[in-house]
Motif scaffolding. Structure first.
Motif, short mmCIF file in Angstrom:
data_model
loop_
_atom_site.label_atom_id
_atom_site.label_comp_id
_atom_site.label_asym_id
_atom_site.label_seq_id
_atom_site.Cartn_x
_atom_site.Cartn_y
_atom_site.Cartn_z
N LEU A 54 0.85 -1.19 0.00
CA LEU A 54 0.00 0.00 0.00
C LEU A 54 0.89 1.24 0.00
CD1 LEU A 54 -2.63 -1.07 2.69
CD2 LEU A 54 -2.82 -1.25 0.20
N CYS A 55 0.74 2.05 -1.03
CA CYS A 55 1.47 3.31 -1.12
C CYS A 55 0.44 4.42 -1.26
CB CYS A 55 2.44 3.27 -2.31
SG CYS A 55 3.56 4.68 -2.42
N ASP B 238 5.18 -2.44 8.60
CA ASP B 238 5.30 -1.04 8.17
C ASP B 238 6.70 -0.85 7.59
OD1 ASP B 238 5.45 -1.33 11.26
OD2 ASP B 238 6.67 0.47 10.94
N ALA B 239 6.75 -0.28 6.38
CA ALA B 239 8.02 -0.16 5.67
C ALA B 239 8.08 1.16 4.90
CB ALA B 239 8.20 -1.35 4.72
N ILE C 64 0.75 -7.91 4.20
CA ILE C 64 0.36 -6.57 3.78
C ILE C 64 1.42 -5.58 4.27
CG2 ILE C 64 -1.36 -4.73 3.99
CD1 ILE C 64 -3.50 -6.87 4.20
N VAL C 65 1.87 -4.72 3.36
CA VAL C 65 2.97 -3.79 3.63
C VAL C 65 2.48 -2.36 3.42
CG1 VAL C 65 5.31 -3.09 2.99
CG2 VAL C 65 4.63 -5.50 2.77
N ASN C 66 2.71 -1.50 4.39
CA ASN C 66 2.43 -0.08 4.21
C ASN C 66 3.75 0.66 4.02
OD1 ASN C 66 1.37 2.51 4.17
ND2 ASN C 66 1.25 2.66 6.40
N VAL D 258 -5.14 3.73 4.74
CA VAL D 258 -4.68 2.36 4.97
C VAL D 258 -5.72 1.58 5.74
CG1 VAL D 258 -2.96 0.94 6.17
CG2 VAL D 258 -2.23 2.93 4.85
N LEU D 259 -6.22 2.15 6.84
CA LEU D 259 -7.17 1.44 7.68
C LEU D 259 -8.49 1.18 6.96
CD1 LEU D 259 -6.46 3.25 11.08
CD2 LEU D 259 -5.76 0.95 10.40
#
Length: 300
Positions: A74-75, A127-128, A100-102, A82-83
């Motif tokens: 997710l970008c 989270d990234a 899942i990656v934010n 996001v939520l």
């Protein structure tokens, strides 16, 4: 909090990417170029068309994408985005074991909340957030700051390597976001120092452009200064004003994160806000508006 699922350990995931914007587009392109199966969804067809000849599988809905991939990146703009995507679209359709990656910037508290939501669905969350902007994304030299379990980090690091020069595991859920906020705040505090020095030098009769170019070569240089252009041939006023607003939003996130952690960071917050607020003025001083000639009407 322990993850409730065991992620795959091979590097060739099917990767879903959501958020093909200024920074997300080159990141998605880098992922596909590294050999991953890239799956995409966007609200506007124009966003998908911007991928040009990049190999990808387009999906008609976010839920369809979620059912087809091993990882979803997710970008998107905010933690709220996001939520909402997690609760309304992704988690109802995502298979157990998915990661899942934010990669957007948010607060540590919201990263923890997202991880808890995912864990209930046997989905891993990490989270990234990235540092380096569009230029770094296009050059594949981003720095990725990761918060989450070591197991998930090890599984997804090869994917992050496709668009990053540096990938750092900073700790548990939210640690990546916290380190990113410290990074952004330090950048803006440095901008405040630059503004102070340029203001003093101008009062002393020193050409601010000559000063900036000299400082970039000296021990007083910083990444904030090096990235500030001088004598640009194009107008940067709109870009600087927009970036200033983005930085002020980042300072809101930093202030929220410090408040949630029970830390008094008022001085750092004020200094960061000063740097963000001064950015447009500094850019204007170092980049005088280029002369334009209007012939026969409005200059296009």
């Amino acid at each position: 909090m322990a993850d409730n699922s065991l992620p795959r350990t091979d590097t060739q995931f099917a990767v879903g990417f959501v958020g093909l914007g200024d920074q997300g587009l080159p990141m998605a392109t880098a992922i596909a170029a590294s050999g991953y199966d890239l799956h995409v969804w966007a609200r506007r067809q124009a966003s998908l068309d911007a991928l040009d000849d990049t190999s990808r599988i387009e999906h008609p809905s976010l839920r369809a994408l979620a059912r087809a991939v091993d990882i979803v990146i997710l970008c998107v703009r905010t933690d709220d985005d996001v939520l909402v995507l997690l609760t309304e679209e992704l988690l109802p359709a995502t298979r157990p074991g998915t990661i899942i990656v934010n990669v957007g910037t948010g607060t540590p508290g919201n990263a923890t909340r997202a991880a808890e939501l995912c864990a209930r669905a046997s989905v891993s969350f990490i989270d990234a957030p990235v540092s380096g902007g569009r230029i770094g994304a296009e050059a594949r030299t981003l720095t990725t700051l990761v918060g989450g379990s070591t197991e998930v980090f090890d599984a997804v690091k090869p994917l992050f390597d496709s668009y990053s020069a540096h990938v750092l595991h900073c700790g548990g859920h939210g640690a990546g976001q916290l380190v990113k906020l410290f990074n952004n705040t330090l950048l803006m505090m440095n901008q405040a120092g630059i503004a102070d020095i340029i203001n003093l030098a101008t009062q002393a009769g020193i050409d601010p452009i000559a000063l900036a170019e000299a400082l970039k070569l000296g021990s007083g240089a910083s990444e904030a200064l090096v990235r500030t252009p001088t004598n640009s041939p194009v107008s940067l006023s709109d870009t600087a004003a927009h970036l200033s607003q983005v930085e002020l939003l980042d300072m809101d996130l930093f202030d929220q994160a410090m408040t949630e952690a029970g830390i008094d960071a008022a001085e750092a917050t004020a200094r960061g806000i000063a740097g963000a607020s001064a950015l447009a003025r500094v850019v204007a001083l170092l980049n005088p508006e280029p002369a334009t000639t209007v012939q026969g009407g409005r200059d296009e």
